[in-house]
Design an enzyme around this catalytic site. Structure first.
Site, PDB file in Angstrom:
ATOM      1  N   ASN A  33       0.844  -1.202   0.000  1.00  0.00           N
ATOM      2  CA  ASN A  33       0.000   0.000   0.000  1.00  0.00           C
ATOM      3  C   ASN A  33       0.877   1.248   0.000  1.00  0.00           C
ATOM      4  OD1 ASN A  33      -2.079  -1.836   0.332  1.00  0.00           O
ATOM      5  ND2 ASN A  33      -2.351  -1.416   2.524  1.00  0.00           N
ATOM      6  N   TYR A  88      -5.983 -13.059   1.709  1.00  0.00           N
ATOM      7  CA  TYR A  88      -6.896 -12.801   2.821  1.00  0.00           C
ATOM      8  C   TYR A  88      -8.286 -12.441   2.311  1.00  0.00           C
ATOM      9  CZ  TYR A  88      -6.215  -7.695   2.356  1.00  0.00           C
ATOM     10  OH  TYR A  88      -6.154  -6.408   1.896  1.00  0.00           O
ATOM     11  N   LYS A 225       2.134   8.517  14.695  1.00  0.00           N
ATOM     12  CA  LYS A 225       0.758   8.812  14.247  1.00  0.00           C
ATOM     13  C   LYS A 225      -0.197   8.400  15.358  1.00  0.00           C
ATOM     14  CE  LYS A 225       2.348   6.116  11.310  1.00  0.00           C
ATOM     15  NZ  LYS A 225       2.347   4.877  10.521  1.00  0.00           N
ATOM     16  N   GLY A 227      -4.133   8.440  14.976  1.00  0.00           N
ATOM     17  CA  GLY A 227      -5.508   8.679  14.511  1.00  0.00           C
ATOM     18  C   GLY A 227      -5.763  10.172  14.351  1.00  0.00           C
ATOM     19  N   ALA A 255      -5.541   1.339   5.737  1.00  0.00           N
ATOM     20  CA  ALA A 255      -4.413   1.988   5.053  1.00  0.00           C
ATOM     21  C   ALA A 255      -4.218   3.457   5.422  1.00  0.00           C
ATOM     22  CB  ALA A 255      -4.493   1.827   3.536  1.00  0.00           C
ATOM     23  N   ASP A 258      -0.546   3.512   6.286  1.00  0.00           N
ATOM     24  CA  ASP A 258       0.278   3.193   5.099  1.00  0.00           C
ATOM     25  C   ASP A 258       0.319   4.387   4.142  1.00  0.00           C
ATOM     26  OD1 ASP A 258       0.247   0.654   6.239  1.00  0.00           O
ATOM     27  OD2 ASP A 258      -1.293  -0.106   4.870  1.00  0.00           O
TER      28      ASP A 258
HETATM   29  P1  ADP Z   1      -2.953   3.312  11.431  1.00  0.00           P
HETATM   30  O1  ADP Z   1      -3.773   3.088  10.197  1.00  0.00           O
HETATM   31  O2  ADP Z   1      -1.548   2.832  11.254  1.00  0.00           O
HETATM   32  O3  ADP Z   1      -3.597   2.846  12.705  1.00  0.00           O
HETATM   33  P2  ADP Z   1      -3.516   5.979  12.424  1.00  0.00           P
HETATM   34  O4  ADP Z   1      -4.903   5.564  12.808  1.00  0.00           O
HETATM   35  O5  ADP Z   1      -2.669   6.434  13.536  1.00  0.00           O
HETATM   36  O6  ADP Z   1      -2.764   4.887  11.561  1.00  0.00           O
HETATM   37  O7  ADP Z   1      -3.686   7.135  11.369  1.00  0.00           O
HETATM   38  C1  ADP Z   1      -2.662   7.568  10.495  1.00  0.00           C
HETATM   39  C2  ADP Z   1      -2.945   8.984  10.093  1.00  0.00           C
HETATM   40  O8  ADP Z   1      -4.207   9.040   9.409  1.00  0.00           O
HETATM   41  C3  ADP Z   1      -3.078   9.947  11.247  1.00  0.00           C
HETATM   42  O9  ADP Z   1      -1.815  10.463  11.658  1.00  0.00           O
HETATM   43  C4  ADP Z   1      -3.968  11.028  10.652  1.00  0.00           C
HETATM   44  O10 ADP Z   1      -3.195  11.912   9.867  1.00  0.00           O
HETATM   45  C5  ADP Z   1      -4.896  10.240   9.735  1.00  0.00           C
HETATM   46  N1  ADP Z   1      -6.117   9.867  10.474  1.00  0.00           N
HETATM   47  C6  ADP Z   1      -6.459   8.650  10.942  1.00  0.00           C
HETATM   48  N2  ADP Z   1      -7.653   8.683  11.580  1.00  0.00           N
HETATM   49  C7  ADP Z   1      -8.076   9.970  11.515  1.00  0.00           C
HETATM   50  C8  ADP Z   1      -9.246  10.671  11.974  1.00  0.00           C
HETATM   51  N3  ADP Z   1     -10.199  10.057  12.657  1.00  0.00           N
HETATM   52  N4  ADP Z   1      -9.310  11.986  11.709  1.00  0.00           N
HETATM   53  C9  ADP Z   1      -8.363  12.628  11.020  1.00  0.00           C
HETATM   54  N5  ADP Z   1      -7.240  12.035  10.573  1.00  0.00           N
HETATM   55  C10 ADP Z   1      -7.092  10.727  10.802  1.00  0.00           C
END
Ligand code: ADP
Length: 302
Positions: A33, A88, A225, A227, A255, A258
């Site tokens: 990805n 998968y 990161k 979220g 992703a 990713d």
């Molecule tokens: P992963 O998919 O590895 O769990 P994260 O959930 O930490 O990664 O998210 C990676 C990036 O995606 C975050 O740093 C942010 O920039 C963006 N992102 C993810 N979730 C949100 C959200 N709810 N609102 C805004 N940006 C988000």
């Protein structure tokens, strides 16, 4: 002269429900990805390659065809006679997705089994990107070969980037996962964890604690990161926090990490500006999570 971004890991066949009881076939996997998005984000002066192993059968050919069609260089791919690619299946129950995997004998598990192949595939590239999943699927012996080749590549001038992507079920044990991930982080210029995983499997209380732990392991810079929460970028000299723009209509967070990594790295490799890199990462991830699936072709519209 062109530069090379090389992602290393496993691409799998994805069977996704269509809604009428059938499944549609695609290809995905964490490092793939990132390679796919990196190809979209980097200028043409960069070559984006993928190092994995596949079989000689029809579905392996189809996977290579998909990679090539996506502009990804498949020269680094190892071909094996006696294995095929992993698979998968996504299943939906009352709107919740669950995943079933057939990957325990996948060809990709042998991607680092031939040291000479590994050396020639990695030698001379500018950025090597891999994840905890890349390491998890290798044998213990192959991990050591991979680490040795990484060290050689760094001495020759390559940069290394690593997303720990902690998946304890893929590892021999959670302790081995923590030890290998910590060792890998020490061999990397950029470590790009997601705080949710670090909290769950390292017990970090805050994103700063994750950053400090990977810096102490020897990482050059850590990009945590989290979220919708702030992204922390920390090196030994500097630490900054960046707030991603809120995303309201989230459809599928597959992703997010990713795609963030791809856009971050593409910007960082070309401008070296950390703030602009987080902004690029968060913008792409923010778009990706507003669509279904791992590979979202949101570039024409953007
Ligand atoms: P992963 O998919 O590895 O769990 P994260 O959930 O930490 O990664 O998210 C990676 C990036 O995606 C975050 O740093 C942010 O920039 C963006 N992102 C993810 N979730 C949100 C959200 N709810 N609102 C805004 N940006 C988000």
């Amino acid at each position: 002269m062109s530069k090379t971004f090389l992602a290393v890991g496993e691409c799998m066949v994805e069977m996704a429900p269509t809604g009428n009881g059938t499944f549609s076939m695609g290809f995905a996997g964490d490092t793939l990805n990132t390679a796919w998005y990196a190809r979209k984000c980097l200028p043409d002066s960069w070559n984006v390659g993928y190092l994995t192993a596949v079989g000689q059968d029809q579905v392996s050919e189809q996977m290579l065809g998909f990679l090539k069609q996506s502009g990804i260089d498949v020269d680094p791919v190892r071909r094996l006679d006696d294995r095929t690619v992993g698979l998968y299946m996504i299943q939906l129950k009352e709107g919740e997705r669950s995943f079933a995997y057939w990957r325990s004998q996948s060809a990709a598990r042998c991607l680092a089994a031939d040291g000479n192949h590994l050396r020639s595939a990695i030698g001379g590239v500018d950025l090597i990107y891999f994840s905890g999943i890349t390491l998890a699927i290798m044998s213990e012996e192959d991990r050591e070969t991979f680490f040795a080749v990484l060290k050689e590549a760094r001495l020759a001038g390559a940069k290394t980037a690593f997303d720990p992507n902690l998946r304890p079920r893929l590892w021999e044990s959670a302790d081995i996962m923590r030890a290998c991930v910590t060792k890998a982080a020490g061999l990397c210029d950029l470590v790009m964890p997601s705080f949710e995983d670090e909290l769950a499997y390292f017990g970090d209380t805050t994103a700063d604690v994750s950053a400090d732990r990977y810096l102490a392991a020897g990482a050059g810079m850590v990009v945590v990161k989290n979220g919708p929460e702030e992204v922390i970028c920390a090196s030994r000299e500097d630490r900054q926090a960046f707030q991603p723009k809120p995303v309201l209509d989230i459809v599928d967070t597959t992703a997010a990490g990713d795609s963030f990594n791809a856009a971050f790295l593409a910007e960082y490799l070309t401008s070296g500006n950390v703030g602009a890199s987080v902004d690029a990462g968060a913008r792409l991830a923010g778009t990706v999570i507003q669509h279904r699936g791992a590979l979202v072709d949101c570039f024409e519209a953007a």
